[in-house]
Design an enzyme around this catalytic site. Structure first.
Site, PDB file in Angstrom:
ATOM      1  N   SER A  63     -14.914  42.295  27.861  1.00 49.72           N
ATOM      2  CA  SER A  63     -14.093  41.305  27.640  1.00 49.72           C
ATOM      3  C   SER A  63     -12.809  41.691  28.163  1.00 49.72           C
ATOM      4  O   SER A  63     -11.702  40.837  28.011  1.00 49.72           O
ATOM      5  CB  SER A  63     -14.004  40.896  26.260  1.00 49.72           C
ATOM      6  OG  SER A  63     -14.956  40.207  25.803  1.00 49.72           O
ATOM      7  N   LYS A  66     -11.387  39.399  30.540  1.00 48.92           N
ATOM      8  CA  LYS A  66     -10.584  38.255  30.089  1.00 48.92           C
ATOM      9  C   LYS A  66      -9.115  37.982  30.201  1.00 48.92           C
ATOM     10  O   LYS A  66      -8.718  36.788  30.393  1.00 48.92           O
ATOM     11  CB  LYS A  66     -11.074  37.630  28.709  1.00 48.92           C
ATOM     12  CG  LYS A  66     -12.712  37.467  28.622  1.00 48.92           C
ATOM     13  CD  LYS A  66     -13.024  37.378  27.162  1.00 48.92           C
ATOM     14  CE  LYS A  66     -14.376  36.735  26.910  1.00 48.92           C
ATOM     15  NZ  LYS A  66     -15.559  37.737  26.742  1.00 48.92           N
ATOM     16  N   TYR A 188     -19.092  34.572  35.154  1.00 44.62           N
ATOM     17  CA  TYR A 188     -18.810  35.196  33.812  1.00 44.62           C
ATOM     18  C   TYR A 188     -19.137  36.672  33.616  1.00 44.62           C
ATOM     19  O   TYR A 188     -18.496  37.679  33.447  1.00 44.62           O
ATOM     20  CB  TYR A 188     -18.899  34.372  32.747  1.00 44.62           C
ATOM     21  CG  TYR A 188     -18.698  34.985  31.307  1.00 44.62           C
ATOM     22  CD1 TYR A 188     -17.336  35.130  30.843  1.00 44.62           C
ATOM     23  CD2 TYR A 188     -19.737  35.280  30.626  1.00 44.62           C
ATOM     24  CE1 TYR A 188     -17.330  35.645  29.555  1.00 44.62           C
ATOM     25  CE2 TYR A 188     -19.627  36.000  29.502  1.00 44.62           C
ATOM     26  CZ  TYR A 188     -18.274  35.902  28.750  1.00 44.62           C
ATOM     27  OH  TYR A 188     -17.877  36.690  27.635  1.00 44.62           O
ATOM     28  N   TYR A 240     -10.654  39.933  18.938  1.00 50.52           N
ATOM     29  CA  TYR A 240     -11.389  39.280  18.115  1.00 50.52           C
ATOM     30  C   TYR A 240     -11.009  38.790  16.972  1.00 50.52           C
ATOM     31  O   TYR A 240     -10.100  38.779  16.632  1.00 50.52           O
ATOM     32  CB  TYR A 240     -12.795  40.090  17.954  1.00 50.52           C
ATOM     33  CG  TYR A 240     -13.415  40.890  19.193  1.00 50.52           C
ATOM     34  CD1 TYR A 240     -13.716  40.317  20.554  1.00 50.52           C
ATOM     35  CD2 TYR A 240     -13.712  42.169  19.325  1.00 50.52           C
ATOM     36  CE1 TYR A 240     -14.251  40.682  21.653  1.00 50.52           C
ATOM     37  CE2 TYR A 240     -14.259  42.645  20.343  1.00 50.52           C
ATOM     38  CZ  TYR A 240     -14.498  42.113  21.497  1.00 50.52           C
ATOM     39  OH  TYR A 240     -14.861  42.727  22.508  1.00 50.52           O
ATOM     40  N   VAL A 258     -16.566  44.998  24.501  1.00 53.19           N
ATOM     41  CA  VAL A 258     -17.734  45.623  23.867  1.00 53.19           C
ATOM     42  C   VAL A 258     -18.371  46.892  24.652  1.00 53.19           C
ATOM     43  O   VAL A 258     -19.077  47.691  24.069  1.00 53.19           O
ATOM     44  CB  VAL A 258     -18.863  44.854  23.515  1.00 53.19           C
ATOM     45  CG1 VAL A 258     -18.403  43.642  22.420  1.00 53.19           C
ATOM     46  CG2 VAL A 258     -19.379  44.237  24.807  1.00 53.19           C
TER      47      VAL A 258
HETATM   48  N1  GLU Z   1     -19.884  40.335  28.322  1.00 54.59           N
HETATM   49  C1  GLU Z   1     -19.836  40.155  26.747  1.00 54.59           C
HETATM   50  C2  GLU Z   1     -20.324  39.008  26.180  1.00 54.59           C
HETATM   51  O1  GLU Z   1     -20.220  37.838  26.725  1.00 54.59           O
HETATM   52  C3  GLU Z   1     -18.531  40.337  26.481  1.00 54.59           C
HETATM   53  C4  GLU Z   1     -18.315  40.567  24.930  1.00 54.59           C
HETATM   54  C5  GLU Z   1     -16.974  41.335  24.695  1.00 54.59           C
HETATM   55  O2  GLU Z   1     -16.715  42.352  25.378  1.00 54.59           O
HETATM   56  O3  GLU Z   1     -16.200  40.866  23.830  1.00 54.59           O
HETATM   57  O4  GLU Z   1     -21.173  38.765  25.295  1.00 54.59           O
END
Ligand code: GLU
Length: 304
Positions: A63, A66, A188, A240, A258
């Protein structure tokens, strides 16, 4: 400031903590990672860098990507992006479906999965080569050619990403996805699969410590105001539904993934990246948060 000493103190104080927690196993390719890994790197806007531990090992940034996709979309589309995604902390898990339904398909922010799927959709519409252009963007931020997608991790997520598939389909049903849902998921998952070292990751966040300008190249990525706004979102939404605790304990705008990475910044000073794959219940690196908490305590730095 003696960063070398501070980083080595942090490592020795964390010996009992590193490896505690659980590696992300909902993406099978991530479940294989050795949970005892730990690396931490600092890059200053004056061009210095300091590192300790497994800092040359590539890990899955997940993530944290992002931040890169949002930055690219923000630089291309400006304030228009906020018509399709919000700027409020979610207070819910990063992959929650419930809130999205209540809020008619407008994701709370660009750092939860639903928000990042919408940003990815914008990039597919805007960029000629969404795979190559994002990768080249990250390469230029980190000043490293050697940054790539991990096809195996992307594939593993493609085969198991049922919640993300549900999110993107719901978004599409609410007219907040314009491209083919399979394409959006594939792009994604590729973005999430980027692998970097903590050294590269720290460097790639420096433009956010430096008002949107990459310090050594003097290359502008975002306007001063846009960089400030991304930092505001990182602080309120970057970790988060643990963003409140992260602000309280660490006091830096930052983003976790994650894969066990966290990248964070202190404006006008530095960026720092830490990696330790075992996660706490909220999906953040357990030792990573502790390391950043120790870092701001020992350096006396904080944005507050
Ligand atoms: N690729 C992971 C998902 O979409 C990323 C989640 C993360 O790192 O928060 O679930």
């Amino acid at each position: 400031m003696d960063y070398t000493k501070i980083l080595s103190e942090i490592t020795s104080e964390l010996t009992e903590v590193i490896g505690k927690g659980k590696v992300a196993d909902y993406i099978p390719a991530l479940a294989e990672i050795d949970s005892s890994k730990f690396g931490m790197s600092v890059s200053t806007i004056n061009g210095e860098s300091f590192s300790v531990g497994d800092v040359d090992e590539k890990f899955s940034i997940q993530s944290i990507s992002k931040v890169f996709s949002l930055t690219l979309a923000f630089s291309k589309l400006g304030e228009n992006i906020w018509k399709r995604v919000g700027r409020e902390p979610s207070g819910n898990a990063f992959n929650s479906l419930v809130q999205l339904e209540y809020e008619n398909g407008i994701p709370r922010n660009p750092f939860i999965n639903a928000g990042a799927l919408v940003i990815t959709d914008m990039l597919i519409t805007t960029l000629k080569e969404p795979y190559t252009e994002l990768l080249n963007f990250v390469r230029s931020l980190s000043d490293s050619r050697n940054i790539n997608y991990d096809k195996r991790v992307a594939q593993s997520e493609r085969e198991n990403g049922f919640t993300n598939a549900a999110l993107v389909n719901f978004l599409r049903s609410q007219n907040n996805i314009q491209n083919d849902v399979e394409k959006v998921l594939d792009v994604y998952f590729h973005y999430c699969s980027i692998t970097m070292t903590t050294k590269e990751l720290a460097k790639s966040f420096l433009f956010l410590s430096n008002h949107g300008l990459i310090p050594d190249k003097k290359q502008r990525v975002l306007t001063k105001s846009q960089a400030k706004r991304i930092n505001a979102l990182l602080l309120t939404c970057g970790t988060y539904d643990e963003a409140g605790d992260f602000s309280y304990l660490v006091g830096m705008p930052g983003k976790s993934g994650v894969g066990g990475g966290i990248a964070a910044i202190i404006p006008n000073e530095l960026s720092v990246a830490v990696w330790s794959p075992a996660l706490n219940k909220k999906g953040n690196s357990l030792a990573g948060i502790k390391a950043l908490e120790l870092f701001t305590t020992k350096t006396g730095m904080s944005i507050f």
